[in-house]
Structures are given as C-alpha cells and as structure tokens.
Design a protein around this motif. Structure first.
Motif, PDB file in Angstrom:
ATOM      1  N   GLY A 278       0.835  -1.202   0.000  1.00  0.00           N
ATOM      2  CA  GLY A 278       0.000   0.000   0.000  1.00  0.00           C
ATOM      3  C   GLY A 278       0.863   1.242   0.000  1.00  0.00           C
TER       4      GLY A 278
ATOM      5  N   ILE B  19      -0.319   7.829   2.695  1.00  0.00           N
ATOM      6  CA  ILE B  19       0.665   7.722   3.784  1.00  0.00           C
ATOM      7  C   ILE B  19       1.750   6.693   3.483  1.00  0.00           C
ATOM      8  CG2 ILE B  19      -0.501   6.023   5.285  1.00  0.00           C
ATOM      9  CD1 ILE B  19       0.385   8.228   7.542  1.00  0.00           C
TER      10      ILE B  19
ATOM     11  N   ASP C  99      -2.869  -1.508  -6.760  1.00  0.00           N
ATOM     12  CA  ASP C  99      -2.785  -0.806  -8.041  1.00  0.00           C
ATOM     13  C   ASP C  99      -1.303  -0.786  -8.467  1.00  0.00           C
ATOM     14  OD1 ASP C  99      -2.615   0.986 -10.088  1.00  0.00           O
ATOM     15  OD2 ASP C  99      -3.594   2.641  -9.027  1.00  0.00           O
TER      16      ASP C  99
ATOM     17  N   ARG D  39       0.332   2.419  -9.612  1.00  0.00           N
ATOM     18  CA  ARG D  39       0.680   3.334  -8.515  1.00  0.00           C
ATOM     19  C   ARG D  39       1.998   2.901  -7.863  1.00  0.00           C
ATOM     20  NH1 ARG D  39      -0.631   7.541  -5.839  1.00  0.00           N
ATOM     21  NH2 ARG D  39       0.262   7.615  -3.766  1.00  0.00           N
TER      22      ARG D  39
ATOM     23  N   ALA E 232       0.505  -0.230   4.743  1.00  0.00           N
ATOM     24  CA  ALA E 232      -0.202   1.065   4.709  1.00  0.00           C
ATOM     25  C   ALA E 232      -1.288   1.005   3.639  1.00  0.00           C
ATOM     26  CB  ALA E 232       0.780   2.198   4.449  1.00  0.00           C
TER      27      ALA E 232
ATOM     28  N   HIS F  19      -6.018  -4.602   6.203  1.00  0.00           N
ATOM     29  CA  HIS F  19      -4.946  -4.755   7.191  1.00  0.00           C
ATOM     30  C   HIS F  19      -4.862  -6.152   7.803  1.00  0.00           C
ATOM     31  CE1 HIS F  19      -4.519  -0.162   8.259  1.00  0.00           C
ATOM     32  NE2 HIS F  19      -4.317  -0.417   6.987  1.00  0.00           N
TER      33      HIS F  19
ATOM     34  N   LYS G 154      -2.689   2.344  11.637  1.00  0.00           N
ATOM     35  CA  LYS G 154      -3.909   2.168  12.423  1.00  0.00           C
ATOM     36  C   LYS G 154      -5.100   2.160  11.498  1.00  0.00           C
ATOM     37  CE  LYS G 154      -5.773   5.508  11.772  1.00  0.00           C
ATOM     38  NZ  LYS G 154      -6.200   6.255  10.545  1.00  0.00           N
TER      39      LYS G 154
ATOM     40  N   TYR H 198     -11.851   6.487  -0.190  1.00  0.00           N
ATOM     41  CA  TYR H 198     -11.255   6.135   1.104  1.00  0.00           C
ATOM     42  C   TYR H 198     -12.341   5.831   2.126  1.00  0.00           C
ATOM     43  CZ  TYR H 198      -8.380   6.845   5.352  1.00  0.00           C
ATOM     44  OH  TYR H 198      -7.731   6.688   6.560  1.00  0.00           O
TER      45      TYR H 198
ATOM     46  N   ASP I  32     -11.443   5.286  12.301  1.00  0.00           N
ATOM     47  CA  ASP I  32     -10.410   5.763  11.375  1.00  0.00           C
ATOM     48  C   ASP I  32      -9.643   6.959  11.934  1.00  0.00           C
ATOM     49  OD1 ASP I  32      -9.104   6.077   8.727  1.00  0.00           O
ATOM     50  OD2 ASP I  32     -10.246   7.943   8.682  1.00  0.00           O
TER      51      ASP I  32
ATOM     52  N   HIS J  79      -6.976   7.864  16.921  1.00  0.00           N
ATOM     53  CA  HIS J  79      -5.761   8.557  17.372  1.00  0.00           C
ATOM     54  C   HIS J  79      -6.017   9.250  18.715  1.00  0.00           C
ATOM     55  CE1 HIS J  79      -3.006   8.175  13.994  1.00  0.00           C
ATOM     56  NE2 HIS J  79      -3.950   8.513  13.133  1.00  0.00           N
TER      57      HIS J  79
ATOM     58  N   TYR K 236       6.244  11.031  12.590  1.00  0.00           N
ATOM     59  CA  TYR K 236       6.269   9.897  11.648  1.00  0.00           C
ATOM     60  C   TYR K 236       7.701   9.394  11.452  1.00  0.00           C
ATOM     61  CZ  TYR K 236       1.450  11.068  10.148  1.00  0.00           C
ATOM     62  OH  TYR K 236       0.104  11.312  10.096  1.00  0.00           O
TER      63      TYR K 236
HETATM   64  N1  LIG Z   1      -1.265   7.478  11.102  1.00  0.00           N
HETATM   65  C1  LIG Z   1      -1.840   8.402  10.369  1.00  0.00           C
HETATM   66  O1  LIG Z   1      -1.804   9.576  10.677  1.00  0.00           O
HETATM   67  C2  LIG Z   1      -2.559   7.994   9.110  1.00  0.00           C
HETATM   68  C3  LIG Z   1      -2.871   8.969   8.162  1.00  0.00           C
HETATM   69  C4  LIG Z   1      -3.514   8.558   6.994  1.00  0.00           C
HETATM   70  C5  LIG Z   1      -3.839   7.241   6.799  1.00  0.00           C
HETATM   71  N2  LIG Z   1      -3.553   6.326   7.754  1.00  0.00           N
HETATM   72  C6  LIG Z   1      -3.911   4.911   7.570  1.00  0.00           C
HETATM   73  O2  LIG Z   1      -3.120   4.400   6.512  1.00  0.00           O
HETATM   74  C7  LIG Z   1      -3.886   3.532   5.696  1.00  0.00           C
HETATM   75  C8  LIG Z   1      -3.838   4.045   4.259  1.00  0.00           C
HETATM   76  O3  LIG Z   1      -4.377   5.322   4.213  1.00  0.00           O
HETATM   77  P1  LIG Z   1      -4.103   6.307   2.967  1.00  0.00           P
HETATM   78  O4  LIG Z   1      -4.609   7.619   3.376  1.00  0.00           O
HETATM   79  O5  LIG Z   1      -2.701   6.187   2.508  1.00  0.00           O
HETATM   80  O6  LIG Z   1      -5.107   5.671   1.895  1.00  0.00           O
HETATM   81  P2  LIG Z   1      -5.008   5.702   0.322  1.00  0.00           P
HETATM   82  O7  LIG Z   1      -6.350   5.335  -0.181  1.00  0.00           O
HETATM   83  O8  LIG Z   1      -4.393   6.984  -0.157  1.00  0.00           O
HETATM   84  O9  LIG Z   1      -3.980   4.541  -0.027  1.00  0.00           O
HETATM   85  C9  LIG Z   1      -4.244   3.190   0.218  1.00  0.00           C
HETATM   86  C10 LIG Z   1      -3.463   2.374  -0.797  1.00  0.00           C
HETATM   87  O10 LIG Z   1      -3.604   0.991  -0.463  1.00  0.00           O
HETATM   88  C11 LIG Z   1      -3.793   0.257  -1.663  1.00  0.00           C
HETATM   89  N3  LIG Z   1      -4.443  -1.006  -1.306  1.00  0.00           N
HETATM   90  C12 LIG Z   1      -5.726  -1.194  -0.914  1.00  0.00           C
HETATM   91  N4  LIG Z   1      -5.930  -2.515  -0.643  1.00  0.00           N
HETATM   92  C13 LIG Z   1      -4.744  -3.128  -0.847  1.00  0.00           C
HETATM   93  C14 LIG Z   1      -4.308  -4.476  -0.735  1.00  0.00           C
HETATM   94  N5  LIG Z   1      -5.139  -5.455  -0.342  1.00  0.00           N
HETATM   95  N6  LIG Z   1      -3.021  -4.755  -1.039  1.00  0.00           N
HETATM   96  C15 LIG Z   1      -2.174  -3.780  -1.436  1.00  0.00           C
HETATM   97  N7  LIG Z   1      -2.534  -2.497  -1.576  1.00  0.00           N
HETATM   98  C16 LIG Z   1      -3.801  -2.173  -1.276  1.00  0.00           C
HETATM   99  C17 LIG Z   1      -4.615   1.175  -2.551  1.00  0.00           C
HETATM  100  O11 LIG Z   1      -4.493   0.818  -3.918  1.00  0.00           O
HETATM  101  C18 LIG Z   1      -3.986   2.545  -2.230  1.00  0.00           C
HETATM  102  O12 LIG Z   1      -2.900   2.847  -3.086  1.00  0.00           O
HETATM  103  C19 LIG Z   1      -5.289   3.482   6.303  1.00  0.00           C
HETATM  104  O13 LIG Z   1      -5.393   2.340   7.103  1.00  0.00           O
HETATM  105  C20 LIG Z   1      -5.354   4.722   7.168  1.00  0.00           C
HETATM  106  O14 LIG Z   1      -6.176   4.543   8.308  1.00  0.00           O
HETATM  107  C21 LIG Z   1      -2.906   6.684   8.890  1.00  0.00           C
END
Ligand SMILES: NC(=O)c1ccc[n+]([C@@H]2O[C@H](COP(=O)([O-])OP(=O)(O)OC[C@H]3O[C@@H](n4cnc5c(N)ncnc54)[C@H](O)[C@@H]3O)[C@@H](O)[C@H]2O)c1
Length: 329
Positions: free
Chosen positions: A7, A11, A34, A37, A63, A69, A87, A154, A164, A168, A278
């Motif tokens: 992923g 993030i 993807d 990507r 991620a 997850h 998370k 999302y 979600d 935090h 981070y």
């Molecule tokens: N700690 C933080 O502050 C914080 C901030 C943002 C997001 N997050 C967490 O991070 C995760 C991702 O969030 P994001 O904002 O980057 O989302 P996003 O939608 O921008 O990215 C998610 C990515 O995961 C890929 N994906 C989905 N299912 C998949 C799988 N089975 N195998 C491989 N890739 C897969 C998607 O294609 C996409 O590129 C979420 O769980 C979110 O809760 C945490």
C-alpha cells in the motif's frame, strides 16, 4: 535491512520515503493493489516495485486500506516478518483479535502507527501527568479536524470516523493519562458529501468519555475544518492545564481584540503537522524489527484502543452510553 511495503497511497508513499532515507535500510520494495501506482511511487523514490512485498525482505510496512490490514498482517506474521501496520489494526474487534493471535503465535515484533506517541507536545503532556505537575487530572478535551475530507473512495473502507480518525484521540487519551476508558457516549452528523452517509459514516463528531478513575473527557472532530488541520488536546488538572497543538500554527483565530496569536500558517494535512513524529516512529520500528527495542505500540495495546472506537461507533448507532466492558465481552 530490506523493507517491503504493502500500500503506497497517501501515507504509504510518505512512509516509504522515510524508510528509504534511514541509514540502516539497504532496499525498499513497494507493492500496491494498483501496480501502476506502485511503479509510479517506486520511480519517484528510486526504489523497486515488486509483485510480492513479503519476498526477499527483513520487515514489512502495511499502509494499505484499513479493510485489508488484518489479512496482510496475518500474512506477514505467517511469513515470520516483523511488521509495522498503520492504524487501525483491522476494521472490527474480531479481525483485531485474529491478528493478535497470529502475531503472538508467530512471535514476530509488531508496531502500530500511532505516531502521536512520538510527538513532542504529547510526550510533554504525558510527562506532566506522570510527574503530577498538573496536580490531579480532572478533565481532557481532544480535537481532530481535517481541513478537507479524504478522497471519496477512502471513506467506505475506512471503518468510519471513530475507528479511522478518532482512534488517534482514543489512543493518546490512554497514553497521556495512563488510564483506560470506561464509558463513551458519541454522536455524529452528516453535513458534507453524501459518501459519508451512504457509508454509514459521519463528517462531524462529538463524544463524552469517562476514564476508569472518574476523569472526564470530551472530543470533537470534523472532516471539513476550513481553518486548517486542527489536532489539539487539553489536559486540565487541579494545579495546571497543558495544551498540545497550541502554537503559532494552530488553526484558530482569537476573538479578543488586539490579539495576534497565533500568527503562523495553519497546517492543512497530517503529514506536515506530524512529520517529525512519523520519522521517529519509523526509526523506532527499524530498531523494533532488529530486536533492539520493545515495541512502542503493540497489537495488544492497539486492541485496547480499538475497543473505545468500537464503543463510540456503537454508541452513535444506538444513541446510548456504551461501556468498554460491553464491547470487550
Ligand atoms: N497514522 C496516520 O496519521 C494515518 C494517516 C492517513 C492514513 N492512515 C492509515 O493508513 C492507511 C492508508 O491510508 P491512505 O490515506 O494512505 O489511503 P489511500 O487510499 O491513499 O492509499 C491506500 C493504498 O492501499 C492500496 N491497497 C488497498 N488494498 C490493498 C491491498 N489489499 N493490497 C495492497 N494495496 C492495497 C490502494 O491501492 C492505495 O494505493 C489506512 O489504514 C489509514 O487509516 C494513517
């Protein structure tokens, strides 16, 4: 150390850059559902895109979307790999418990992405509570408000605003106070894009929590905070009050005539607000994966936090106070 990524969206791509720049890391291998990507991010970072991120690596960062997850964490555990996962650990309690069982069985080190535990303000607040500088803590107020909502795709897999986003706040509430949450009453409203309502989610939120020693906490959130990305925590005790996130960048305007504070530009999103945290959490994970330090946030710890998010979600659905014991049982 070679690190695989599953992923690389918002993030994941940012974490991958931090991992790439860590002096102990020799290779970064990126995968995403993807593949276009994954290739694009790999090219931008000058690292490899791969089909299987569990192969030829020493540790894994997950991620991907929240709904993926649990399965990915279990796969990493079964491959015997130390794993950092964003998370929440899973979309529900059963999934989180299944991950806990798998990582305990495999004996792999784990770390969950609660980066606020590495933020200087929260660290100072925790220390003030621990050393009783605030006297006896009686009240807390927490805010997490996004300047703009996440992209519409999302929302349906996010688990909803409590699992979600406010997860935090629930985590840092436990971490700063050293107490557990006992009860939650949560509400929410749909004032924004339809995708929130059609996903059973909300874009405005508020909750009242009681801790196991009777301390009271209130919470607010939004996906549409035009003033900026606003993350704050007030901890009020009998001898003082600490505020996390109250600096020149605070997304606030004082209504008091003549007051110019805060004068800086507000943050617009999570990465610029929490970048040092981070980076510190990833540096910690490299040490955790190498067996050089204890995990700063295990799956078992994240499960306790998830119970609160689950209780808040149930409370909003049923419009009643929910105890953590009920969710745990
Ligand atoms: N700690 C933080 O502050 C914080 C901030 C943002 C997001 N997050 C967490 O991070 C995760 C991702 O969030 P994001 O904002 O980057 O989302 P996003 O939608 O921008 O990215 C998610 C990515 O995961 C890929 N994906 C989905 N299912 C998949 C799988 N089975 N195998 C491989 N890739 C897969 C998607 O294609 C996409 O590129 C979420 O769980 C979110 O809760 C945490």
């Amino acid at each position: 150390m070679r690190v695989g990524f599953v992923g690389v969206g918002r993030i994941g791509a940012a974490h991958a850059q931090v991992v790439r720049d860590h002096p102990a890391v020799t290779a970064v291998r990126l995968a995403d559902a993807d593949p276009v990507r994954a290739r694009k991010v790999a090219d931008e970072l000058g690292v490899e895109a791969v089909a299987n991120p569990f192969e030829n690596v020493d540790a894994v960062v997950i991620a991907a979307a929240t709904s993926a997850h649990a399965e990915l964490m279990i796969a990493a555990a079964n491959a015997g790999l130390p794993v950092f996962c964003e998370k929440p650990v899973a979309s529900d309690v059963a999934g989180t418990r299944a991950v806990l069982a798998a990582v305990e069985q495999a004996g792999v080190p784990t770390q969950i992405g609660f980066q606020r535990r590495f933020d200087a303000g929260y660290v100072a607040a925790r220390e003030a509570v621990r050393t009783k500088r605030l006297g006896e803590v009686r009240r807390l107020h927490l805010i997490t408000a996004d300047a703009e909502p996440p992209h519409p795709s999302y929302v349906p897999t996010s688990g909803g605003i409590y699992r979600d986003c406010h997860i935090h706040d629930f985590d840092i509430l436990r971490w700063v106070t050293g107490r557990e949450v006992a009860t939650v009453y949560a509400t929410g409203a749909n004032r924004g894009a339809e995708v929130f309502a059609t996903s059973g989610d909300f874009d405005e939120s508020a909750a009242v929590l009681t801790l196991d020693d009777g301390t009271l906490a209130t919470l607010q959130g939004s996906r549409y905070n035009g003033a900026g990305y606003d993350v704050r925590m007030e901890v009020a005790g009998t001898q003082g009050t600490y505020v996390v996130g109250l600096d020149e960048h605070a997304a606030l305007t004082s209504a008091e005539p003549g007051t110019t504070f805060p004068a800086g530009a507000p943050f617009r999103e999570f990465w610029s607000r929490f970048r040092p945290a981070y980076e510190a959490e990833i540096a910690a994970f490299v040490d955790v994966a190498r067996g050089e330090r204890e995990s700063p946030c295990t799956v078992a710890d994240a499960l306790e936090t998830f119970y609160v998010a689950e209780a808040a979600t149930l409370s909003r659905q049923q419009n009643r106070v929910v105890t953590i014991e009920e969710v745990r049982a």
